[in-house]
Design a protein around this motif. Sequence first.
Motif, PDB file in Angstrom:
ATOM      1  N   LYS A  56      18.090 108.933 -12.836  1.00 37.04           N
ATOM      2  CA  LYS A  56      19.382 108.428 -13.328  1.00 37.04           C
ATOM      3  C   LYS A  56      19.339 106.898 -13.483  1.00 37.04           C
ATOM      4  CE  LYS A  56      24.288 109.036 -12.437  1.00 37.04           C
ATOM      5  NZ  LYS A  56      25.301 109.595 -11.563  1.00 37.04           N
ATOM      6  N   MET A  57      18.716 106.219 -12.524  1.00 34.35           N
ATOM      7  CA  MET A  57      18.588 104.761 -12.633  1.00 34.35           C
ATOM      8  C   MET A  57      17.706 104.386 -13.826  1.00 34.35           C
ATOM      9  SD  MET A  57      18.388 103.420  -8.692  1.00 34.35           S
ATOM     10  CE  MET A  57      17.733 101.859  -9.190  1.00 34.35           C
ATOM     11  N   ASP A  58      16.622 105.149 -14.042  1.00 37.93           N
ATOM     12  CA  ASP A  58      15.745 104.896 -15.194  1.00 37.93           C
ATOM     13  C   ASP A  58      16.517 105.002 -16.509  1.00 37.93           C
ATOM     14  OD1 ASP A  58      13.404 104.386 -13.777  1.00 37.93           O
ATOM     15  OD2 ASP A  58      12.744 106.481 -13.845  1.00 37.93           O
ATOM     16  N   LYS A  59      17.434 105.946 -16.585  1.00 37.80           N
ATOM     17  CA  LYS A  59      18.190 106.175 -17.823  1.00 37.80           C
ATOM     18  C   LYS A  59      19.370 105.224 -17.981  1.00 37.80           C
ATOM     19  CE  LYS A  59      17.057 111.010 -18.444  1.00 37.80           C
ATOM     20  NZ  LYS A  59      17.532 112.384 -18.475  1.00 37.80           N
ATOM     21  N   ASN A  60      19.891 104.723 -16.875  1.00 36.40           N
ATOM     22  CA  ASN A  60      21.105 103.910 -16.954  1.00 36.40           C
ATOM     23  C   ASN A  60      20.870 102.454 -16.581  1.00 36.40           C
ATOM     24  OD1 ASN A  60      22.849 106.094 -17.759  1.00 36.40           O
ATOM     25  ND2 ASN A  60      22.681 106.862 -15.679  1.00 36.40           N
ATOM     26  N   ALA A  61      20.800 102.166 -15.303  1.00 40.31           N
ATOM     27  CA  ALA A  61      20.743 100.773 -14.838  1.00 40.31           C
ATOM     28  C   ALA A  61      19.549 100.015 -15.411  1.00 40.31           C
ATOM     29  CB  ALA A  61      20.721 100.720 -13.313  1.00 40.31           C
ATOM     30  N   PHE A  62      18.376 100.649 -15.437  1.00 41.54           N
ATOM     31  CA  PHE A  62      17.183  99.959 -15.927  1.00 41.54           C
ATOM     32  C   PHE A  62      17.119  99.882 -17.456  1.00 41.54           C
ATOM     33  CE2 PHE A  62      15.277 101.085 -11.669  1.00 41.54           C
ATOM     34  CZ  PHE A  62      15.252  99.780 -11.213  1.00 41.54           C
ATOM     35  N   ARG A  63      18.129 100.384 -18.128  1.00 41.09           N
ATOM     36  CA  ARG A  63      18.221 100.270 -19.592  1.00 41.09           C
ATOM     37  C   ARG A  63      19.371  99.354 -20.012  1.00 41.09           C
ATOM     38  NH1 ARG A  63      14.274 103.114 -22.555  1.00 41.09           N
ATOM     39  NH2 ARG A  63      13.523 104.794 -21.266  1.00 41.09           N
ATOM     40  N   PHE A 141      18.286 100.860  -0.735  1.00 37.49           N
ATOM     41  CA  PHE A 141      17.721 102.183  -0.474  1.00 37.49           C
ATOM     42  C   PHE A 141      18.647 103.268  -1.001  1.00 37.49           C
ATOM     43  CE2 PHE A 141      16.209  99.275   2.730  1.00 37.49           C
ATOM     44  CZ  PHE A 141      14.845  99.511   2.731  1.00 37.49           C
ATOM     45  N   GLU A 142      19.241 103.023  -2.164  1.00 28.91           N
ATOM     46  CA  GLU A 142      20.200 103.972  -2.711  1.00 28.91           C
ATOM     47  C   GLU A 142      20.229 103.874  -4.232  1.00 28.91           C
ATOM     48  OE1 GLU A 142      24.027 102.750  -1.236  1.00 28.91           O
ATOM     49  OE2 GLU A 142      24.001 100.895  -2.341  1.00 28.91           O
ATOM     50  N   TYR A 143      20.928 104.819  -4.836  1.00 32.04           N
ATOM     51  CA  TYR A 143      21.147 104.767  -6.276  1.00 32.04           C
ATOM     52  C   TYR A 143      21.959 103.515  -6.590  1.00 32.04           C
ATOM     53  CZ  TYR A 143      23.370 105.643 -10.736  1.00 32.04           C
ATOM     54  OH  TYR A 143      23.825 105.507 -12.010  1.00 32.04           O
ATOM     55  N   LEU A 144      21.517 102.789  -7.608  1.00 34.22           N
ATOM     56  CA  LEU A 144      22.225 101.579  -8.013  1.00 34.22           C
ATOM     57  C   LEU A 144      22.792 101.749  -9.411  1.00 34.22           C
ATOM     58  CD1 LEU A 144      19.666  98.858  -6.860  1.00 34.22           C
ATOM     59  CD2 LEU A 144      21.831  99.457  -5.763  1.00 34.22           C
ATOM     60  N   THR A 145      24.090 101.513  -9.526  1.00 31.75           N
ATOM     61  CA  THR A 145      24.694 101.437 -10.840  1.00 31.75           C
ATOM     62  C   THR A 145      24.243 100.126 -11.474  1.00 31.75           C
ATOM     63  OG1 THR A 145      26.623 100.253 -10.011  1.00 31.75           O
ATOM     64  CG2 THR A 145      26.757 102.680 -10.047  1.00 31.75           C
ATOM     65  N   SER A 146      24.527  99.952 -12.728  1.00 30.85           N
ATOM     66  CA  SER A 146      24.185  98.689 -13.385  1.00 30.85           C
ATOM     67  C   SER A 146      24.823  97.515 -12.668  1.00 30.85           C
ATOM     68  CB  SER A 146      24.637  98.709 -14.848  1.00 30.85           C
ATOM     69  OG  SER A 146      23.899  99.648 -15.573  1.00 30.85           O
ATOM     70  N   GLU A 147      26.067  97.673 -12.280  1.00 28.82           N
ATOM     71  CA  GLU A 147      26.775  96.565 -11.614  1.00 28.82           C
ATOM     72  C   GLU A 147      26.140  96.217 -10.274  1.00 28.82           C
ATOM     73  OE1 GLU A 147      28.874  94.658 -13.273  1.00 28.82           O
ATOM     74  OE2 GLU A 147      28.442  96.058 -14.894  1.00 28.82           O
ATOM     75  N   LYS A 148      25.760  97.214  -9.502  1.00 28.18           N
ATOM     76  CA  LYS A 148      25.121  96.948  -8.213  1.00 28.18           C
ATOM     77  C   LYS A 148      23.742  96.326  -8.398  1.00 28.18           C
ATOM     78  CE  LYS A 148      27.379 100.383  -5.283  1.00 28.18           C
ATOM     79  NZ  LYS A 148      27.153 101.597  -4.460  1.00 28.18           N
TER      80      LYS A 148
END
Length: 155
Positions: A56-63, A141-148
């Motif tokens: 999910k991070m690969d698809k969202n925050a890291f994009r 050590f957790e899922y990060l949203t773009s904002e985080k």
Amino acid sequence: MKKLFLILLVFALQPIKAQHAEINWIGFEDLEDSLKVKTKPVVLYFYTDWCVYCKKMDKNAFRDPEIVSKVNQDFYAVKMNAESTEPVEFEGQTFTNEQAKVKRNGVHQIPQILATREDRPISFPVVMVLDENFRVKRRSFEYLTSEKLKILIKD
């Protein structure tokens, strides 16, 4: 009519190009050479293939275009599968995944060293920010949203 179609097609493809911005990930083995050329802070991202939050991070925050721009400009970005069985040479040492010899999902020595917490077992995803001297500035050590993630990589 053909000209109108071509114009519409060009405008329709514009957002697609913007969404394909990617972080210039390097492997751990490339980091040592990069640091010799120019010292910069480092973003480390440890993931596993089975980790839903990592995907999910690969698809969202890291994009996220803002994150991609900041990371590519200000950091070396290292992405490593924490369960890799490939040996990694770094600073004259060879790091391996000894756990893989006896465990199904063994964790490589590098994330064990850098991402283990005293009070809890290692969990993924792990994102770390290291300064120019390779000292840990911040860890997650957790899922990060773009904002985080933006907060984690801020100066």
